[in-house]
Write a protein that holds these residues in place. Structure first.
Motif, PDB file in Angstrom:
ATOM      1  N   LYS A  10       0.839  -1.209   0.000  1.00 56.89           N
ATOM      2  CA  LYS A  10       0.000   0.000   0.000  1.00 56.89           C
ATOM      3  C   LYS A  10       0.868   1.249   0.000  1.00 56.89           C
ATOM      4  O   LYS A  10       1.845   1.339   0.740  1.00 56.89           O
ATOM      5  CB  LYS A  10      -0.912   0.009   1.229  1.00 56.89           C
ATOM      6  CG  LYS A  10      -2.065  -0.970   1.146  1.00 56.89           C
ATOM      7  CD  LYS A  10      -2.919  -0.905   2.409  1.00 56.89           C
ATOM      8  CE  LYS A  10      -4.051  -1.900   2.336  1.00 56.89           C
ATOM      9  NZ  LYS A  10      -4.871  -1.912   3.587  1.00 56.89           N
ATOM     10  N   GLY A  11       0.495   2.198  -0.840  1.00 54.06           N
ATOM     11  CA  GLY A  11       1.252   3.431  -0.945  1.00 54.06           C
ATOM     12  C   GLY A  11       2.431   3.353  -1.896  1.00 54.06           C
ATOM     13  O   GLY A  11       3.018   4.379  -2.237  1.00 54.06           O
ATOM     14  N   ARG A  12       2.789   2.134  -2.316  1.00 53.21           N
ATOM     15  CA  ARG A  12       3.902   1.959  -3.256  1.00 53.21           C
ATOM     16  C   ARG A  12       3.431   1.416  -4.612  1.00 53.21           C
ATOM     17  O   ARG A  12       3.992   1.775  -5.644  1.00 53.21           O
ATOM     18  CB  ARG A  12       4.941   0.994  -2.669  1.00 53.21           C
ATOM     19  CG  ARG A  12       5.553   1.460  -1.366  1.00 53.21           C
ATOM     20  CD  ARG A  12       6.721   0.573  -0.950  1.00 53.21           C
ATOM     21  NE  ARG A  12       6.327  -0.817  -0.697  1.00 53.21           N
ATOM     22  CZ  ARG A  12       6.828  -1.863  -1.351  1.00 53.21           C
ATOM     23  NH1 ARG A  12       7.728  -1.692  -2.294  1.00 53.21           N
ATOM     24  NH2 ARG A  12       6.423  -3.085  -1.047  1.00 53.21           N
ATOM     25  N   PHE A  13       2.431   0.560  -4.594  1.00 55.74           N
ATOM     26  CA  PHE A  13       1.928  -0.055  -5.826  1.00 55.74           C
ATOM     27  C   PHE A  13       0.567   0.537  -6.174  1.00 55.74           C
ATOM     28  O   PHE A  13      -0.236   0.856  -5.291  1.00 55.74           O
ATOM     29  CB  PHE A  13       1.756  -1.560  -5.646  1.00 55.74           C
ATOM     30  CG  PHE A  13       3.038  -2.350  -5.531  1.00 55.74           C
ATOM     31  CD1 PHE A  13       4.279  -1.737  -5.355  1.00 55.74           C
ATOM     32  CD2 PHE A  13       3.004  -3.730  -5.582  1.00 55.74           C
ATOM     33  CE1 PHE A  13       5.444  -2.462  -5.249  1.00 55.74           C
ATOM     34  CE2 PHE A  13       4.152  -4.500  -5.477  1.00 55.74           C
ATOM     35  CZ  PHE A  13       5.371  -3.857  -5.306  1.00 55.74           C
ATOM     36  N   THR A  14       0.294   0.643  -7.471  1.00 59.36           N
ATOM     37  CA  THR A  14      -0.993   1.117  -7.947  1.00 59.36           C
ATOM     38  C   THR A  14      -1.467   0.222  -9.081  1.00 59.36           C
ATOM     39  O   THR A  14      -0.748   0.041 -10.072  1.00 59.36           O
ATOM     40  CB  THR A  14      -0.908   2.566  -8.442  1.00 59.36           C
ATOM     41  OG1 THR A  14      -0.428   3.414  -7.387  1.00 59.36           O
ATOM     42  CG2 THR A  14      -2.283   3.056  -8.882  1.00 59.36           C
ATOM     43  N   ILE A  15      -2.665  -0.317  -8.927  1.00 57.79           N
ATOM     44  CA  ILE A  15      -3.256  -1.138  -9.985  1.00 57.79           C
ATOM     45  C   ILE A  15      -4.256  -0.286 -10.756  1.00 57.79           C
ATOM     46  O   ILE A  15      -4.969   0.540 -10.183  1.00 57.79           O
ATOM     47  CB  ILE A  15      -3.921  -2.406  -9.399  1.00 57.79           C
ATOM     48  CG1 ILE A  15      -4.344  -3.358 -10.526  1.00 57.79           C
ATOM     49  CG2 ILE A  15      -5.088  -2.051  -8.481  1.00 57.79           C
ATOM     50  CD1 ILE A  15      -4.793  -4.729 -10.037  1.00 57.79           C
ATOM     51  N   SER A  16      -4.307  -0.483 -12.068  1.00 59.09           N
ATOM     52  CA  SER A  16      -5.256   0.239 -12.912  1.00 59.09           C
ATOM     53  C   SER A  16      -5.620  -0.645 -14.087  1.00 59.09           C
ATOM     54  O   SER A  16      -4.971  -1.662 -14.342  1.00 59.09           O
ATOM     55  CB  SER A  16      -4.656   1.567 -13.385  1.00 59.09           C
ATOM     56  OG  SER A  16      -3.487   1.341 -14.156  1.00 59.09           O
ATOM     57  N   ARG A  17      -6.670  -0.249 -14.790  1.00 57.18           N
ATOM     58  CA  ARG A  17      -7.112  -1.024 -15.944  1.00 57.18           C
ATOM     59  C   ARG A  17      -7.539  -0.112 -17.071  1.00 57.18           C
ATOM     60  O   ARG A  17      -7.996   1.016 -16.831  1.00 57.18           O
ATOM     61  CB  ARG A  17      -8.245  -1.980 -15.566  1.00 57.18           C
ATOM     62  CG  ARG A  17      -9.539  -1.316 -15.139  1.00 57.18           C
ATOM     63  CD  ARG A  17     -10.517  -2.353 -14.574  1.00 57.18           C
ATOM     64  NE  ARG A  17     -10.905  -3.332 -15.588  1.00 57.18           N
ATOM     65  CZ  ARG A  17     -11.381  -4.537 -15.306  1.00 57.18           C
ATOM     66  NH1 ARG A  17     -11.493  -4.923 -14.048  1.00 57.18           N
ATOM     67  NH2 ARG A  17     -11.724  -5.366 -16.281  1.00 57.18           N
ATOM     68  N   ASP A  18      -7.410  -0.610 -18.287  1.00 53.25           N
ATOM     69  CA  ASP A  18      -7.862   0.078 -19.489  1.00 53.25           C
ATOM     70  C   ASP A  18      -8.727  -0.926 -20.248  1.00 53.25           C
ATOM     71  O   ASP A  18      -8.198  -1.828 -20.908  1.00 53.25           O
ATOM     72  CB  ASP A  18      -6.672   0.536 -20.316  1.00 53.25           C
ATOM     73  CG  ASP A  18      -7.065   1.364 -21.524  1.00 53.25           C
ATOM     74  OD1 ASP A  18      -8.202   1.184 -22.026  1.00 53.25           O
ATOM     75  OD2 ASP A  18      -6.257   2.176 -21.976  1.00 53.25           O
ATOM     76  N   ASN A  19     -10.039  -0.776 -20.114  1.00 52.40           N
ATOM     77  CA  ASN A  19     -10.930  -1.755 -20.744  1.00 52.40           C
ATOM     78  C   ASN A  19     -10.848  -1.703 -22.262  1.00 52.40           C
ATOM     79  O   ASN A  19     -11.052  -2.726 -22.923  1.00 52.40           O
ATOM     80  CB  ASN A  19     -12.365  -1.531 -20.279  1.00 52.40           C
ATOM     81  CG  ASN A  19     -12.596  -2.011 -18.855  1.00 52.40           C
ATOM     82  OD1 ASN A  19     -11.745  -2.659 -18.248  1.00 52.40           O
ATOM     83  ND2 ASN A  19     -13.755  -1.666 -18.311  1.00 52.40           N
ATOM     84  N   ALA A  20     -10.574  -0.536 -22.817  1.00 49.18           N
ATOM     85  CA  ALA A  20     -10.467  -0.423 -24.279  1.00 49.18           C
ATOM     86  C   ALA A  20      -9.284  -1.234 -24.796  1.00 49.18           C
ATOM     87  O   ALA A  20      -9.353  -1.826 -25.881  1.00 49.18           O
ATOM     88  CB  ALA A  20     -10.331   1.033 -24.681  1.00 49.18           C
ATOM     89  N   LYS A  21      -8.222  -1.268 -24.019  1.00 45.82           N
ATOM     90  CA  LYS A  21      -7.033  -2.038 -24.411  1.00 45.82           C
ATOM     91  C   LYS A  21      -7.021  -3.435 -23.819  1.00 45.82           C
ATOM     92  O   LYS A  21      -6.101  -4.215 -24.068  1.00 45.82           O
ATOM     93  CB  LYS A  21      -5.766  -1.288 -23.992  1.00 45.82           C
ATOM     94  CG  LYS A  21      -5.571   0.035 -24.696  1.00 45.82           C
ATOM     95  CD  LYS A  21      -4.261   0.692 -24.284  1.00 45.82           C
ATOM     96  CE  LYS A  21      -4.047   1.989 -25.038  1.00 45.82           C
ATOM     97  NZ  LYS A  21      -2.776   2.656 -24.645  1.00 45.82           N
TER      98      LYS A  21
END
Length: 123
Positions: free
Chosen positions: A64-75
């Motif tokens: 926490k505070g070091r890693f960030t998860i994200s998503r791009d549904n178009a890709k």
């Protein structure tokens, strides 16, 4: 169905890496996407997840505070931005998919697994 993870490598402590996982063969937008990791001699463990709607994220306490998860549904891609890396982050990182997942992700809930990408953090 395929989950293709990439972006691993060797980095010094304090450095950054960005993992990517490209999905194909299933309806990406209907799946929570997560990352797990397995260090040598240890069991695989949960790292992070983003819900299928993308409105919530959950992390292992130590990242926490070091890693960030994200998503791009178009890709059809999920990312894990890893900053301030530590030697204890060294592991093979696996992406995972769970249909309609809305909370943290447990291994038994995973529908699809990626092949893994090695992350090595030197001290």
């Amino acid at each position: 169905v395929q989950l293709q993870a990439s972006g691993g490598g060797l980095v010094q402590a304090g450095g950054s890496l960005r993992l990517s996982c490209a999905a194909s063969g299933f309806t990406f937008s209907s799946y929570a996407m997560g990352w797990f990791r397995q260090a040598p001699g240890k069991e695989r463990e949960f790292v992070a997840v983003i819900t299928w709607r993308g409105e919530s994220t959950y992390y292992k306490d130590s990242v926490k505070g070091r890693f960030t998860i994200s998503r791009d549904n178009a890709k059809k891609t999920v990312y894990l931005q890893m900053n301030s890396l530590k030697p204890e982050d060294t592991a093979v990182y696996y992406c995972a998919a769970n249909k309609w997942g809305s909370g943290t992700m447990r291994e038994r809930e995973v529908d699809y697994w990626g092949q893994g990408t090695q992350v090595t953090v030197s001290s």
